[in-house]
Design an enzyme around this catalytic site. Structure first.
Site, PDB file in Angstrom:
ATOM      1  N   LYS A 195       0.831  -1.201   0.000  1.00  0.00           N
ATOM      2  CA  LYS A 195       0.000   0.000   0.000  1.00  0.00           C
ATOM      3  C   LYS A 195       0.875   1.265   0.000  1.00  0.00           C
ATOM      4  O   LYS A 195       1.972   1.241   0.548  1.00  0.00           O
ATOM      5  CB  LYS A 195      -0.837  -0.075   1.279  1.00  0.00           C
ATOM      6  CG  LYS A 195      -1.693   1.082   1.608  1.00  0.00           C
ATOM      7  CD  LYS A 195      -2.277   0.825   3.003  1.00  0.00           C
ATOM      8  CE  LYS A 195      -3.020   2.042   3.506  1.00  0.00           C
ATOM      9  NZ  LYS A 195      -2.196   3.219   3.749  1.00  0.00           N
TER      10      LYS A 195
ATOM     11  N   LYS B 251       7.484   0.813   1.534  1.00  0.00           N
ATOM     12  CA  LYS B 251       8.118  -0.004   0.481  1.00  0.00           C
ATOM     13  C   LYS B 251       9.495   0.530   0.105  1.00  0.00           C
ATOM     14  O   LYS B 251      10.455  -0.224   0.025  1.00  0.00           O
ATOM     15  CB  LYS B 251       7.278   0.018  -0.814  1.00  0.00           C
ATOM     16  CG  LYS B 251       5.937  -0.607  -0.739  1.00  0.00           C
ATOM     17  CD  LYS B 251       5.201  -0.459  -2.056  1.00  0.00           C
ATOM     18  CE  LYS B 251       4.878   0.975  -2.413  1.00  0.00           C
ATOM     19  NZ  LYS B 251       3.964   1.668  -1.520  1.00  0.00           N
TER      20      LYS B 251
ATOM     21  N   LYS C 279       5.413   8.257  -7.721  1.00  0.00           N
ATOM     22  CA  LYS C 279       5.965   9.186  -6.714  1.00  0.00           C
ATOM     23  C   LYS C 279       7.464   9.437  -6.967  1.00  0.00           C
ATOM     24  O   LYS C 279       8.025  10.415  -6.475  1.00  0.00           O
ATOM     25  CB  LYS C 279       5.752   8.522  -5.340  1.00  0.00           C
ATOM     26  CG  LYS C 279       5.630   9.447  -4.162  1.00  0.00           C
ATOM     27  CD  LYS C 279       5.087   8.615  -2.972  1.00  0.00           C
ATOM     28  CE  LYS C 279       5.739   8.918  -1.654  1.00  0.00           C
ATOM     29  NZ  LYS C 279       5.580   7.792  -0.711  1.00  0.00           N
TER      30      LYS C 279
ATOM     31  N   ASP D 103      -1.495  -0.313  -4.179  1.00  0.00           N
ATOM     32  CA  ASP D 103      -2.881  -0.009  -3.798  1.00  0.00           C
ATOM     33  C   ASP D 103      -3.844  -0.588  -4.826  1.00  0.00           C
ATOM     34  O   ASP D 103      -4.840  -1.207  -4.493  1.00  0.00           O
ATOM     35  CB  ASP D 103      -3.103   1.498  -3.738  1.00  0.00           C
ATOM     36  CG  ASP D 103      -2.549   2.100  -2.464  1.00  0.00           C
ATOM     37  OD1 ASP D 103      -2.654   3.302  -2.278  1.00  0.00           O
ATOM     38  OD2 ASP D 103      -1.994   1.336  -1.657  1.00  0.00           O
TER      39      ASP D 103
HETATM   40  P1  ADP Z   1       6.138   3.883   0.380  1.00  0.00           P
HETATM   41  O1  ADP Z   1       7.324   3.713  -0.493  1.00  0.00           O
HETATM   42  O2  ADP Z   1       5.451   2.594   0.675  1.00  0.00           O
HETATM   43  O3  ADP Z   1       5.178   4.920  -0.132  1.00  0.00           O
HETATM   44  P2  ADP Z   1       8.016   5.051   2.229  1.00  0.00           P
HETATM   45  O4  ADP Z   1       9.108   4.043   2.235  1.00  0.00           O
HETATM   46  O5  ADP Z   1       8.255   6.306   1.441  1.00  0.00           O
HETATM   47  O6  ADP Z   1       6.643   4.401   1.813  1.00  0.00           O
HETATM   48  O7  ADP Z   1       7.718   5.384   3.754  1.00  0.00           O
HETATM   49  C1  ADP Z   1       6.781   6.365   4.147  1.00  0.00           C
HETATM   50  C2  ADP Z   1       7.299   7.048   5.407  1.00  0.00           C
HETATM   51  O8  ADP Z   1       7.314   6.122   6.482  1.00  0.00           O
HETATM   52  C3  ADP Z   1       8.729   7.578   5.271  1.00  0.00           C
HETATM   53  O9  ADP Z   1       8.817   8.845   5.886  1.00  0.00           O
HETATM   54  C4  ADP Z   1       9.564   6.577   6.041  1.00  0.00           C
HETATM   55  O10 ADP Z   1      10.714   7.136   6.597  1.00  0.00           O
HETATM   56  C5  ADP Z   1       8.597   6.119   7.119  1.00  0.00           C
HETATM   57  N1  ADP Z   1       8.876   4.761   7.612  1.00  0.00           N
HETATM   58  C6  ADP Z   1       8.946   3.626   6.872  1.00  0.00           C
HETATM   59  N2  ADP Z   1       9.187   2.556   7.658  1.00  0.00           N
HETATM   60  C7  ADP Z   1       9.277   3.033   8.938  1.00  0.00           C
HETATM   61  C8  ADP Z   1       9.520   2.428  10.212  1.00  0.00           C
HETATM   62  N3  ADP Z   1       9.687   1.105  10.364  1.00  0.00           N
HETATM   63  N4  ADP Z   1       9.545   3.250  11.300  1.00  0.00           N
HETATM   64  C9  ADP Z   1       9.351   4.593  11.173  1.00  0.00           C
HETATM   65  N5  ADP Z   1       9.129   5.207  10.007  1.00  0.00           N
HETATM   66  C10 ADP Z   1       9.081   4.452   8.897  1.00  0.00           C
HETATM   67 MG    MG Z   2       7.748   4.575  -2.331  1.00  0.00          MG
END
Ligand code: ADP
Ligand code: MG
Length: 277
Positions: free
Chosen positions: A18, A23, A49, A136
């Site tokens: 999601k 990810k 993104k 998603d």
């Molecule tokens: P996605 O790629 O799924 O959209 P992201 O990797 O960009 O998500 O993560 C979204 C936010 O959550 C980022 O700011 C990231 O630093 C934070 N984040 C991800 N995993 C953790 C974790 N285990 N603890 C704290 N923050 C996290």
């Molecule tokens: Mg991402």
């Protein structure tokens, strides 16, 4: 006649989940963990993104789709260095990019990315290729990386929405596994210490859980700093315990697990399974 002993890519991973679930954070750190184990790794961001590789490079690299547009879609004018950027730990980074907001198809962009990288012969150089894909909506387009992958990894938390998305991804893996040698390596729990709903889900849809990472403030900070946990741990060894989670995932992948072809729970069943009513 001389034979061409091209190096074959050994593992192709597709990381799904999601939006906002973690990810890209997980992907970047797994990529570095694999590089630490001596593997040559390419990470391909397939999320419109286009910030998949941000913590590897420290900046938003130009996307394939922007580069192609600049060159008027003349593939022959694109050089590997136009689209492949070096990231931390020697991990190579590509961002597919997205279609203009509200128009076009994200899946088309993924297709163009794979086509271009194949034309550049870029795929053969790597031991591991990791696709970081938005999960998603797993429409045909966003399911495209599953055509190239051996393993799918799903990132989820302990909540309904992420598990609902996970279930859609599991269904896509099952579908693709009919015609491709694709397996689900398992779930990675993220930003949660609770795992009751994850456990409930895997009871209904059996699959391995590779790791469950809690919410860790330093992981949140890593996004702001544009660094992986491995880079942050260089100056702060107290963070090595976080790197160990990612090294453990990398080791499990390199052990070439059998993986599963998942069944998936029908939507209505999932609602009652994961709700209190
Ligand atoms: P996605 O790629 O799924 O959209 P992201 O990797 O960009 O998500 O993560 C979204 C936010 O959550 C980022 O700011 C990231 O630093 C934070 N984040 C991800 N995993 C953790 C974790 N285990 N603890 C704290 N923050 C996290
Ligand atoms: Mg991402």
């Amino acid at each position: 006649m001389k034979r061409n002993y091209k190096r074959q890519t050994k593992v192709k991973l597709a990381v799904y989940g999601k939006g906002g679930i973690g990810k890209s954070t997980t992907s970047c750190n797994i990529s570095v963990a694999l590089a630490k184990r001596g593997k040559k790794v390419l990470q391909i961001g397939c999320d419109p993104k286009h910030d998949s590789t941000f913590t590897l490079t420290g900046f938003l690299i130009p996307t394939i789709i922007d580069t192609l547009q600049e060159k008027d879609y003349h593939y022959e004018d694109v050089w590997p260095e136009d689209v492949i950027y070096k990231g931390y730990g020697g991990v190579d980074c590509v961002e597919a990019g997205g279609p203009p907001a509200g128009a076009g198809c994200g899946g088309y962009v993924v297709g163009e990315t794979v086509k271009l990288l194949k034309e550049l012969n870029a795929f053969d150089e790597y031991d591991v290729i990791l696709f970081d894909v938005l999960g998603d909506v797993v429409c045909g387009g966003f399911a495209a990386p599953l055509n190239y992958a051996d393993y799918c990894l799903i990132v989820t938390d302990n909540g309904f929405d992420a598990l609902f998305a996970a279930n859609r991804i599991a269904a896509s893996v099952r579908e693709k596994a009919r015609t491709h040698p694709l397996r689900l390596a398992g779930l990675i729990g993220n930003r949660t210490v609770k795992r009751d709903l994850i456990e409930k889900y895997i009871e209904a849809v059996p699959m391995p859980v590779l790791e469950v990472l809690p919410l860790i403030e330093d992981i949140r900070v890593s996004r702001v700093k544009g660094k992986t946990l491995f880079e942050m741990a260089e100056s702060d060894p107290s963070l090595e315990y976080v790197c160990d989670y990612y090294l453990s995932i990398a080791d499990q992948i390199l052990a070439r697990p059998e993986g599963v072809v998942p069944n998936d729970a029908p939507d209505r069943e999932l609602f009652s399974l994961l709700s209190d009513f």
